[in-house]
Design an enzyme around this catalytic site. Structure first.
Site, PDB file in Angstrom:
ATOM      1  N   PRO A   2      -9.182 -51.758  51.958  1.00 39.05           N
ATOM      2  CA  PRO A   2      -8.637 -50.528  51.374  1.00 39.05           C
ATOM      3  C   PRO A   2      -7.550 -50.834  50.340  1.00 39.05           C
ATOM      4  CG  PRO A   2      -8.445 -50.541  53.779  1.00 39.05           C
ATOM      5  CD  PRO A   2      -8.846 -51.908  53.363  1.00 39.05           C
ATOM      6  N   GLU A   3      -7.690 -50.237  49.184  1.00 38.86           N
ATOM      7  CA  GLU A   3      -6.688 -50.367  48.137  1.00 38.86           C
ATOM      8  C   GLU A   3      -5.876 -49.068  48.084  1.00 38.86           C
ATOM      9  OE1 GLU A   3      -6.116 -52.890  45.977  1.00 38.86           O
ATOM     10  OE2 GLU A   3      -7.903 -54.154  46.011  1.00 38.86           O
TER      11      GLU A   3
END
Ligand SMILES: [Zn+2]
Length: 270
Positions: A2-3
């Site tokens: 996840p960014e």
């Protein structure tokens, strides 16, 4: 992994279920993720009202009326599930609201983390203390980058990944922003011109905002049983496109910087 946009989308999705609600029960199904859960996590959150949610870098923050904030990081594989049909072995933390909604933090690889931090000391909490400004906030400006890059011989790509300069920027978004600003990822930071920084800053904000918007378009799914927050596919201009043509007729190439792949167009980016 996840960014920032995925974390932002996750926080917005959680807010639709948690904001203003009392946490009726807290179940901790194992002792740790990347590090132990706070020993008093269940005690601190049970009966607390959620006053709001926010994000700092790639951390999600759940603020409560007990002057403590639960801070989560999704690590490599973490995700929140809303009203899951069943609780599996990777659902390590399960919250139930007063309305009977169920939220589970699912993390197969357990690189994520959950902490409780005094709400009035968040800024000085060690993982936050050294962070640079938020990329989507007003503090990230061409002037700030000019100051941070001045005299630096490190590659601009690596400087943008330095969380002390800008918080929460990940590999994908740095590649895409440099492409839009037409700056080669290996250029020495101190040699990026002021005019290029003036293109780079809005490019950083735009690639992040577009991804958040793409994730937000799946918001309707949050109401669905077993909805999973935080992961969505998006097409990128250069990221993951080694050997493919750029719109300019050039070719996307890949180099490794600081152990991670950089993708760029050999013709557009100088
Ligand atoms: Zn090109």
């Amino acid at each position: 992994m996840p960014e920032l946009p995925e974390v932002e989308t996750t926080v917005r999705g959680l807010a639709t279920v948690l904001e203003g609600q009392v946490i009726r029960s807290v179940r901790v199904n194992r002792a740790d993720l990347r590090r132990p859960f706070p020993v008093d996590l269940a005690q601190a959150l049970t009966g607390a009202r959620v006053t709001g949610l926010s994000r700092r870098a790639k951390y999600g923050l759940i603020h409560t009326d007990r002057e403590r904030t639960m801070v989560f990081h999704l690590g490599m594989s973490g995700r929140w599930r809303i009203d899951p049909e069943d609780i599996g072995k990777h659902d390590h933390l399960v919250l139930e609201t007063g309305e009977g909604r169920v939220l589970s933090l699912n993390d197969a690889r357990r690189f994520g983390s959950v902490d409780l931090v005094d709400s009035d000391r968040l800024e000085s909490w060690p993982p936050f203390a050294a962070l640079g400004p938020e990329p989507l906030g007003p503090d990230l400006t061409a002037q700030l980058l000019a100051g941070a890059f001045k005299g630096r011989i490190a590659a601009v790509k690596l400087l943008l990944l330095d969380q002390r300069i800008v918080a929460g920027l990940g590999n994908i978004y740095v590649c895409e922003a440099l492409y839009r600003a037409r700056v080669h990822p290996a250029r020495e930071g101190g040699r990026v011109k002021p005019g290029e920084l003036k293109l780079l800053v809005p490019a950083i904000k735009a690639v992040l905002e577009e991804s958040i918007l793409a994730g937000g378009s799946t918001l309707r799914d949050y109401a669905r049983p077993d909805g999973e927050l935080g992961y969505f596919a998006k097409d990128f201009a250069v990221y993951g496109r080694e050997g493919e043509p750029c719109a300019c007729g050039g070719t996307v190439e890949r180099i490794v910087q600081g152990g991670r792949s950089s993708f760029f167009c050999v013709r557009c980016q100088k």
